[in-house]
Design an enzyme around this catalytic site. Sequence first.
Site, short mmCIF file in Angstrom:
data_model
loop_
_atom_site.label_atom_id
_atom_site.label_comp_id
_atom_site.label_asym_id
_atom_site.label_seq_id
_atom_site.Cartn_x
_atom_site.Cartn_y
_atom_site.Cartn_z
N THR A 150 3.32 7.07 -2.62
CA THR A 150 3.41 6.98 -4.15
C THR A 150 2.23 7.27 -4.70
O THR A 150 2.38 7.80 -5.90
CB THR A 150 4.02 5.75 -4.27
OG1 THR A 150 3.36 4.91 -3.62
CG2 THR A 150 5.53 5.35 -4.05
N LYS A 191 1.07 9.48 -8.45
CA LYS A 191 -0.01 8.98 -9.33
C LYS A 191 -1.06 9.81 -9.62
O LYS A 191 -1.72 10.06 -10.65
CB LYS A 191 -0.59 7.54 -8.70
CG LYS A 191 0.45 6.46 -8.79
CD LYS A 191 -0.18 5.25 -7.60
CE LYS A 191 1.11 4.46 -7.32
NZ LYS A 191 0.81 3.40 -6.33
N LYS A 196 -1.75 8.64 9.02
CA LYS A 196 -2.25 9.48 7.75
C LYS A 196 -3.52 10.25 7.74
O LYS A 196 -4.11 11.08 6.96
CB LYS A 196 -2.55 8.21 6.68
CG LYS A 196 -1.40 7.06 6.34
CD LYS A 196 -1.75 5.97 5.53
CE LYS A 196 -0.73 5.08 5.20
NZ LYS A 196 0.51 5.36 4.12
N LYS A 225 -5.98 5.14 0.62
CA LYS A 225 -4.61 4.55 1.21
C LYS A 225 -5.29 3.77 2.50
O LYS A 225 -6.26 3.69 2.64
CB LYS A 225 -3.70 5.64 1.40
CG LYS A 225 -4.43 6.80 2.16
CD LYS A 225 -3.02 7.95 2.68
CE LYS A 225 -3.04 8.97 1.49
NZ LYS A 225 -1.70 9.19 1.14
N ARG A 226 -4.06 3.07 2.84
CA ARG A 226 -4.30 2.03 4.13
C ARG A 226 -4.94 3.19 5.29
O ARG A 226 -4.39 4.37 5.31
CB ARG A 226 -3.15 1.38 4.67
CG ARG A 226 -2.94 0.32 3.81
CD ARG A 226 -3.70 -0.52 3.97
NE ARG A 226 -3.81 -1.40 5.21
CZ ARG A 226 -3.39 -2.55 5.38
NH1 ARG A 226 -3.29 -3.42 4.37
NH2 ARG A 226 -3.58 -3.07 6.59
N HIS A 265 11.80 1.99 4.87
CA HIS A 265 10.41 2.59 4.29
C HIS A 265 9.82 3.56 5.59
O HIS A 265 8.73 3.73 5.20
CB HIS A 265 9.66 1.49 3.97
CG HIS A 265 10.21 1.08 2.64
ND1 HIS A 265 9.76 1.31 1.38
CD2 HIS A 265 10.99 0.10 2.58
CE1 HIS A 265 10.41 0.69 0.62
NE2 HIS A 265 11.10 -0.30 0.91
C1 GLG Z 1 6.08 2.64 2.89
C2 GLG Z 1 5.58 3.91 3.61
C3 GLG Z 1 5.33 4.93 2.45
C4 GLG Z 1 6.32 4.83 1.27
C5 GLG Z 1 6.11 3.16 0.86
C6 GLG Z 1 7.23 2.87 -0.39
O1 GLG Z 1 4.90 4.00 4.44
O2 GLG Z 1 5.42 6.12 2.91
O3 GLG Z 1 5.82 5.44 0.03
O4 GLG Z 1 6.55 2.34 1.91
O5 GLG Z 1 8.54 3.33 0.10
N1 GLG Z 1 4.99 0.83 4.61
C7 GLG Z 1 4.92 1.61 3.52
O6 GLG Z 1 3.97 1.46 2.83
#
Ligand code: GLG
Length: 828
Positions: free
Chosen positions: A675, A679, A570, A564-565, A371
């Site tokens: 993601t 949404k 970001k 988001k976090r 991820h």
């Molecule tokens: C990760 C990534 C995100 C991703 C999510 C789900 O940073 O970009 O969309 O997983 O695959 N650690 C995360 O939250």
Amino acid sequence: SIPSESRQLWQKFGVKEFGGKEEFQQEFIRHVETTLARSIYNCDDLAAYQAASQAIRDRLIVAWNKTQQKHTTKDRKRVYYLSLEFLMGRAMDNAMLNAGIKDITKSGVADLGFKIEDLLEQEPDAALGNGGLGRLAACFIDSIASTNYPGWGYGLRYQYGIFKQRIVDGYQVESPDYWLTFSNPWEIPRYEIQIDIMFYGYTRKYTNDDGKVVHVWEGGEQVQAVAYDVPVPGYGTETTNNLRLWASKPTREFDFEKFNAGDYESSVRESQKAETISAVLYPNDNFYSGKELRLKQQYFWVAASLNDIVRRFKKTHRPWKEFPDQVAIQLNDTHPTLAVVELQRILIDMEGVEWDAAWNIVTNTFGYTNHTVLPEALEKWPVPLFTNLLPRHMEIIYEINLFFLQKVEKMFPKERDLLARVSIIEESTPQQVRMAYLAIIGSHKVNGVAELHSELIKTTIFKDFVTIYGPDKFMNVTNGITPRRWLHQANPKLSDLIASKVGSYDFLKDLNLLKKIEPLAHDPKFQDEWVTIKKFNKARLAAHIKQSNGFEVNVNALFDVQVKRIHEYKRQQMNIFGVIHRYLSIKAMTKEEKKEATPRVCIFGGKSAPGYYMAKTIIKLINAVSEVVNADADVGDLLKVVFIADYNVSKAEIIVPASDISQHISTAGTEASGTSNMKFVLNGGLILGTVDGANIEITREVGENNIFLFGHLAESVEDLRHKHRFSDVPLDPNLEKVFNAIESGTFGDPNIYVSLISSVTGSDYYLVSDDFQSYLDAQKLVDQDFKNKDTWVSRSITAVANMGFFSSDRAIDEYAESIWNVEPISME
Ligand code: GLG
């Protein structure tokens, strides 16, 4: 088992699903009076929520039982999704929707004097995750059930989910999220399923009577894993799968000897220690911190889950080599990688399978999803810590590594460096276990979560493994979201409007049907209805803001959202610098110019990891700017800045449908997928974003006219960073003005922001300055385009019509076909 003459009676009185409203009401009142021991005289909203959810839970359990029976008799391959995080949010609305009993319960509770909306509000979020990774797992298990795959989730039952965030004096303050205060109607405790888990101890080997060397691991501390089952109802199907969460319990309540000797405190100490294993979720997103308790959590959860899976397989009396025909296990990131080692240990140490045969079974069973490419997020455990906690596993890892390196050496005899580069053991002081490498070596497929990301892992962090295994082991499965929660539940009016045009709610199961609304993009009546719904959703968010932040925002303004976090990659800092730039521009405007300007409400939300200083500084700056801007009479309605505290799943359900623009502005190449971008677009908001993660595929689907892209591409990032390191790159002049304003005290004590500013004026690792002009240009275009209401709404409709690809049902079908090799089992 029950004697055959008794079975008829069982069938006769077996619990049935309630058919209509009256049966629901009967069940509701029965739960108020018996389960809760309350009555008509003291049933408040909380009690009513509990009674209603108990009634719905009974209904789910009937379907759950049927599903499990069916899956057992069919005896086909199942998938197990191992994730340390399941960011579920609330369950009640989803359970009603998926079980198809929303209308019954709604009018059922209304007759009894309650509003369903008030009851829904009583439920605490199940916030067992940090962000995208955990929410993805939640969407995935919804889709696995909805598409009828036999699949279970395995996770931990944290007593404390992600912390609650308050803003005090502009700063984030954390408090514990004890979400189980009023008990949890959505779980079924399985006290009978108890599994012993061991830590520490030592290993020894001996030769048995057959002359075989046997390894034993013994003498360690024991704790018990107890199962809690959460039914996962599919939408529009009876299939109800299971999410099994493990809680840790002491193996014995007291040390009676100590207790009798009067040493009460130390007699309970051990039991308290056992319970801490599953007590709290680690609050880091995209960041690894090597705490022993975290490794304990990982092993505890993995060992309990594998014990369960192996026990289920053994009941079928198949030979071991058929294990991968019956079982697929997906590793959600490297957190469950120990499962690879644990299965090998079970096979060779406990079941007497030969090493090679066992390893073949292991690698055919597992798939690994990566991820992130961020180096600070990659898990590495110090060998000494690992050896102390899991001595036998460490031995097995050395063996796995030895065989792997021997193979690599044979393939590439001249490349000595390669061996050191791909070794599971990093030769640092102390040595470290590289969990991602172990996951790759132990799996048959490795996937990234969006196209760009899947390409990047092949060319950067896992490059050598592509050389060794060839490219076919590595693939892409672009993330998705469940349209049930993220369209129908979050935005019922939009879902109803779409259904009225396409003739049914089938698009909630086959999201590609959204395409049918594309011809209506220019239909004035449809546009009107579309705009009215967006207004309604904006008013709903405005009411929430009024309640939480205490001020009004203008619903006719452009709602610009970044939730988001909080993370430097970001780039919320770039957003707030942009807001300051906007503020300074408004201050310099003439009356005439102000009339032409597009009013904006800039909305932020998100949590920072408690130990992440820079992220916390960004939160403080957003709140400081908010205070100054919102109080400035020169600005009026042209700009409002809002920080919504304690962003979570249920707040997202209010925020997402209300956006005109949402920002997904990570430095190119850093956000694996994202993601929430999906949404927002699914709810008719457009994206302002960089060419990163799933933004790229969203552009491909909705068309480049319906998204605002800006900034450098991933391929230039390395060069730009190099330039910053080795030459003097001048600061963007607009950014300089922004920094001057901060430094002159416009937003309070400038000392607070020194390191935030110098992170940009220095190495600017996240390329804020490099992208700033292009960001402002894109923002300007947004302002202009928003004035043209007709085009804006037609772009919004067109974008939604083309979002079918981003359903998590599609993602799950891809996993099922190309990684798990599992097939759906229909409940018919
Ligand atoms: C990760 C990534 C995100 C991703 C999510 C789900 O940073 O970009 O969309 O997983 O695959 N650690 C995360 O939250």
